[in-house]
Scaffold this motif. Structure first.
Motif, PDB file in Angstrom:
ATOM      1  N   GLU A   1      -7.752 -37.802   6.843  1.00  0.00           N
ATOM      2  CA  GLU A   1      -8.535 -37.902   5.975  1.00  0.00           C
ATOM      3  C   GLU A   1     -10.251 -38.144   6.441  1.00  0.00           C
ATOM      4  OE1 GLU A   1      -7.356 -37.926   2.812  1.00  0.00           O
ATOM      5  OE2 GLU A   1      -5.663 -37.783   3.124  1.00  0.00           O
ATOM      6  N   GLU A   2     -10.178 -37.557   7.657  1.00  0.00           N
ATOM      7  CA  GLU A   2     -11.747 -38.019   8.211  1.00  0.00           C
ATOM      8  C   GLU A   2     -12.423 -36.935   7.813  1.00  0.00           C
ATOM      9  OE1 GLU A   2      -8.756 -36.558   9.913  1.00  0.00           O
ATOM     10  OE2 GLU A   2      -8.519 -38.000  11.629  1.00  0.00           O
ATOM     11  N   HIS A   3     -12.930 -36.342   6.397  1.00  0.00           N
ATOM     12  CA  HIS A   3     -13.628 -35.539   6.076  1.00  0.00           C
ATOM     13  C   HIS A   3     -14.851 -35.653   6.105  1.00  0.00           C
ATOM     14  CE1 HIS A   3     -10.291 -33.416   3.958  1.00  0.00           C
ATOM     15  NE2 HIS A   3      -9.797 -34.563   3.764  1.00  0.00           N
ATOM     16  N   ARG A   4     -15.343 -36.936   5.983  1.00  0.00           N
ATOM     17  CA  ARG A   4     -16.934 -37.186   6.299  1.00  0.00           C
ATOM     18  C   ARG A   4     -17.053 -37.412   7.675  1.00  0.00           C
ATOM     19  NH1 ARG A   4     -20.378 -41.063   6.970  1.00  0.00           N
ATOM     20  NH2 ARG A   4     -22.343 -41.170   5.410  1.00  0.00           N
ATOM     21  N   SER A   5     -16.135 -37.866   8.466  1.00  0.00           N
ATOM     22  CA  SER A   5     -16.604 -37.779   9.976  1.00  0.00           C
ATOM     23  C   SER A   5     -16.530 -36.429  10.453  1.00  0.00           C
ATOM     24  CB  SER A   5     -15.163 -38.711  10.513  1.00  0.00           C
ATOM     25  OG  SER A   5     -15.202 -40.051   9.993  1.00  0.00           O
ATOM     26  N   ALA A   6     -15.766 -35.609  10.462  1.00  0.00           N
ATOM     27  CA  ALA A   6     -15.881 -34.200  10.729  1.00  0.00           C
ATOM     28  C   ALA A   6     -16.961 -33.560  10.317  1.00  0.00           C
ATOM     29  CB  ALA A   6     -14.519 -33.329  10.437  1.00  0.00           C
TER      30      ALA A   6
ATOM     31  N   GLU B   1     -12.000 -37.862  18.859  1.00  0.00           N
ATOM     32  CA  GLU B   1     -11.173 -38.690  18.003  1.00  0.00           C
ATOM     33  C   GLU B   1     -12.058 -39.443  16.929  1.00  0.00           C
ATOM     34  OE1 GLU B   1      -7.535 -39.588  21.051  1.00  0.00           O
ATOM     35  OE2 GLU B   1      -8.538 -41.026  20.006  1.00  0.00           O
ATOM     36  N   TYR B   2     -11.764 -39.265  15.683  1.00  0.00           N
ATOM     37  CA  TYR B   2     -12.545 -40.211  14.654  1.00  0.00           C
ATOM     38  C   TYR B   2     -11.890 -40.675  13.638  1.00  0.00           C
ATOM     39  CZ  TYR B   2     -12.641 -35.088  13.814  1.00  0.00           C
ATOM     40  OH  TYR B   2     -12.240 -33.614  13.683  1.00  0.00           O
TER      41      TYR B   2
ATOM     42  N   HIS C   1     -12.481 -45.525  17.945  1.00  0.00           N
ATOM     43  CA  HIS C   1     -12.650 -43.793  18.060  1.00  0.00           C
ATOM     44  C   HIS C   1     -14.141 -43.520  17.607  1.00  0.00           C
ATOM     45  CE1 HIS C   1      -8.144 -43.293  17.493  1.00  0.00           C
ATOM     46  NE2 HIS C   1      -8.475 -44.061  18.439  1.00  0.00           N
ATOM     47  N   ASN C   2     -15.149 -44.387  17.098  1.00  0.00           N
ATOM     48  CA  ASN C   2     -16.365 -43.949  16.971  1.00  0.00           C
ATOM     49  C   ASN C   2     -17.116 -43.558  18.068  1.00  0.00           C
ATOM     50  OD1 ASN C   2     -15.978 -46.830  16.828  1.00  0.00           O
ATOM     51  ND2 ASN C   2     -18.187 -46.938  16.791  1.00  0.00           N
ATOM     52  N   VAL C   3     -16.992 -44.575  19.259  1.00  0.00           N
ATOM     53  CA  VAL C   3     -17.194 -44.487  20.587  1.00  0.00           C
ATOM     54  C   VAL C   3     -16.764 -43.136  21.154  1.00  0.00           C
ATOM     55  CG1 VAL C   3     -17.402 -45.446  22.627  1.00  0.00           C
ATOM     56  CG2 VAL C   3     -17.657 -46.925  21.010  1.00  0.00           C
ATOM     57  N   ILE C   4     -15.533 -42.947  20.774  1.00  0.00           N
ATOM     58  CA  ILE C   4     -14.874 -41.718  21.642  1.00  0.00           C
ATOM     59  C   ILE C   4     -15.579 -40.527  21.062  1.00  0.00           C
ATOM     60  CG2 ILE C   4     -12.870 -40.465  21.661  1.00  0.00           C
ATOM     61  CD1 ILE C   4     -11.181 -43.015  21.517  1.00  0.00           C
TER      62      ILE C   4
END
Length: 445
Positions: free
Chosen positions: A77-82, A123-124, A136-139
């Motif tokens: 569900e990481e649409h915003r992150s991607a 990764e996010y 995962h924000n750091v990754i």
């Protein structure tokens, strides 16, 4: 005189075990020799240019890290992150594809041409309830930083090689990297680099293979008071299986782990449960021992069915299994060298406690391509991953420092592999000596 214990409240764990682990790690670290490589790697001029490019992008990278942290999204569900990653790359003139390899939130961007190919993984995804409690924000931000740093030195054509940034969804249980691998994401890739936040700086940290086992028992419903003798209790089967696992734990290696939950135990006490279900995670340190532990789990579950007169169904790996990480020591030695220039000492294998081990789908990549998954400290050893405390650390000054130090470490390690043929040759030779390419289906069926 000690305060009386309130029996209604949970009793906190005694910290003595963690204290001893910390002390043992400190003792081992005091005499440990960092990993080293005999190969020259990239020239200092290229390393310095790459590092400077990352420092110049620091404001954008930290803003990305904090933005992801403030808007956590669970796996697939990481649409915003991607999209946030793609937008940052676009501002640097780099186009990213979102929705690749059959996954809506997977991302791919490429820079350079020819030569060797190195993939930097981001990764996010976040955890339910506690957000970025695995950092995962750091990754993600460190991977993007490494990619931008490498773009700066590949742009003028002076360095031959190709670098991919791959956004890999759903590490937290969804197996995104395995699905991407099946779709060809790592075809033609010569080396893979990524990092993970932790409580220590470590060039190599064990990560266990992990499978999921869902067991469903089918019994016969009956009135629990009037005619219990006519019933076959599916909940009894689940409980017998759960207790069987407890006995199994006495006879497995210290690194093995089995933990489970009852997901369905019936509906009302006055009805003998006709169906009941449990879900287990099964972990081990090698693919072979993971397969053996899987067979032993099947025997326990079958025995519970026989004891209670119930039928049963076993379903393995509704989502992809995770394999243990096969760390590439040549690449890990390059990481160690480049972390030293950032003032960090990346501990060699065997120093940090092997018991501090989870699982990751990077393991599935590491048996296909020479890979590293070093750990970078953002919190003290008393703060565990997958906690609110670790989530706080992921957006702290220590987390921000890890983004930049990690980006430099990943970029310079990748640059060594691109520029110095001896580095990549050594990494590939080590990979082949460890067994070469392994496929998940060949190992676990």
């Amino acid at each position: 005189m000690t305060d009386p214990v309130d029996a209604r409240l949970p009793r906190p764990a005694d910290p003595a075990h963690l204290d001893e682990l910390r002390a043992a790690t400190d003792r081992a670290a005091a005499t440990a020799e960092p990993l080293s490589s005999p190969h020259a790697g990239a020239p200092e001029e290229l390393l310095a240019r790459t590092e400077q490019a990352i420092e110049s992008a620091s404001a954008d990278l930290l803003a990305l890290s904090h933005d992801l942290h403030a808007h956590p999204e669970e796996g697939y569900e990481e649409h915003r992150s991607a999209r946030a990653v793609a937008d940052l790359l676009a501002r640097s003139g780099i186009e990213a594809e979102v929705g690749v390899f059959g996954l809506e939130t997977a991302l791919r961007a490429s820079i350079g041409s020819g030569g060797a190919t190195v993939a930097v993984l981001a990764e996010y995804d976040a955890l339910p309830g506690i957000g970025h409690g695995c950092g995962h924000n750091v990754i993600c931000a460190s991977a993007v930083g490494a990619f931008l740093g490498l773009a700066a030195v590949l742009a003028d054509g002076g360095v031959e090689g190709t670098v991919l940034l791959l956004g890999t969804p759903a590490e937290e249980g969804g197996g995104g990297k395995e699905l991407m691998a099946r779709a060809g994401a790592f075809d033609g890739v010569d080396a893979v680099v990524m990092l993970h936040p932790f409580s220590y700086d470590a060039a190599v940290q064990p990560f266990l293979g992990r499978r999921q086992l869902r067991v469903t028992y089918t019994g016969i419903a009956a009135h629990a008071s009037a005619q219990p003798f006519m019933g076959r209790n599916a909940l009894d089967a689940v409980v017998a299986g759960y207790n069987g696992v407890a006995m199994l734990r006495q006879h497995v290696p210290d690194t093995d782990r089995v933990h489970g939950v009852i997901t369905d135990g019936g509906q009302r006490p006055n009805v003998v449960p006709e169906t009941a279900e449990a879900l287990y995670y099964v972990r081990s340190a090698t693919p072979e021992t993971l397969a053996d532990l899987s067979r032993r789990m099947e025997a326990v579950m079958a025995g519970a069915a026989a004891m209670t007169g119930c039928g049963y169904e076993l379903v393995w790996d509704e989502l992809p299994a995770y394999l243990p990480i096969r760390a590439n020591l040549e690449l890990a030695a390059r990481w160690t060298r480049h972390q030293a220039r950032r003032g960090r000492t990346a501990l060699p294998p065997g120093v940090t406690p092997a018991s501090l081990a989870g699982s990751t789908d990077l393991g599935n990549v590491s048996v296909r391509v020479p890979s590293i998954h070093p750990m970078i400290a953002i919190a003290g050893p008393d703060i565990s991953m997958h906690t609110t405390g670790f989530a706080e650390a992921a957006a702290s000054p220590a987390g921000d420092r890890a983004v930049l130090d990690g980006a430099v470490g990943l970029a310079l390690t990748a640059l060594d592999a691109l520029v110095d043929p001896a580095v990549l040759a050594a990494a590939k030779a080590e990979f082949e000596a460890a067994g070469g390419v392994l496929e998940l289906a060949d190992l676990l069926g």
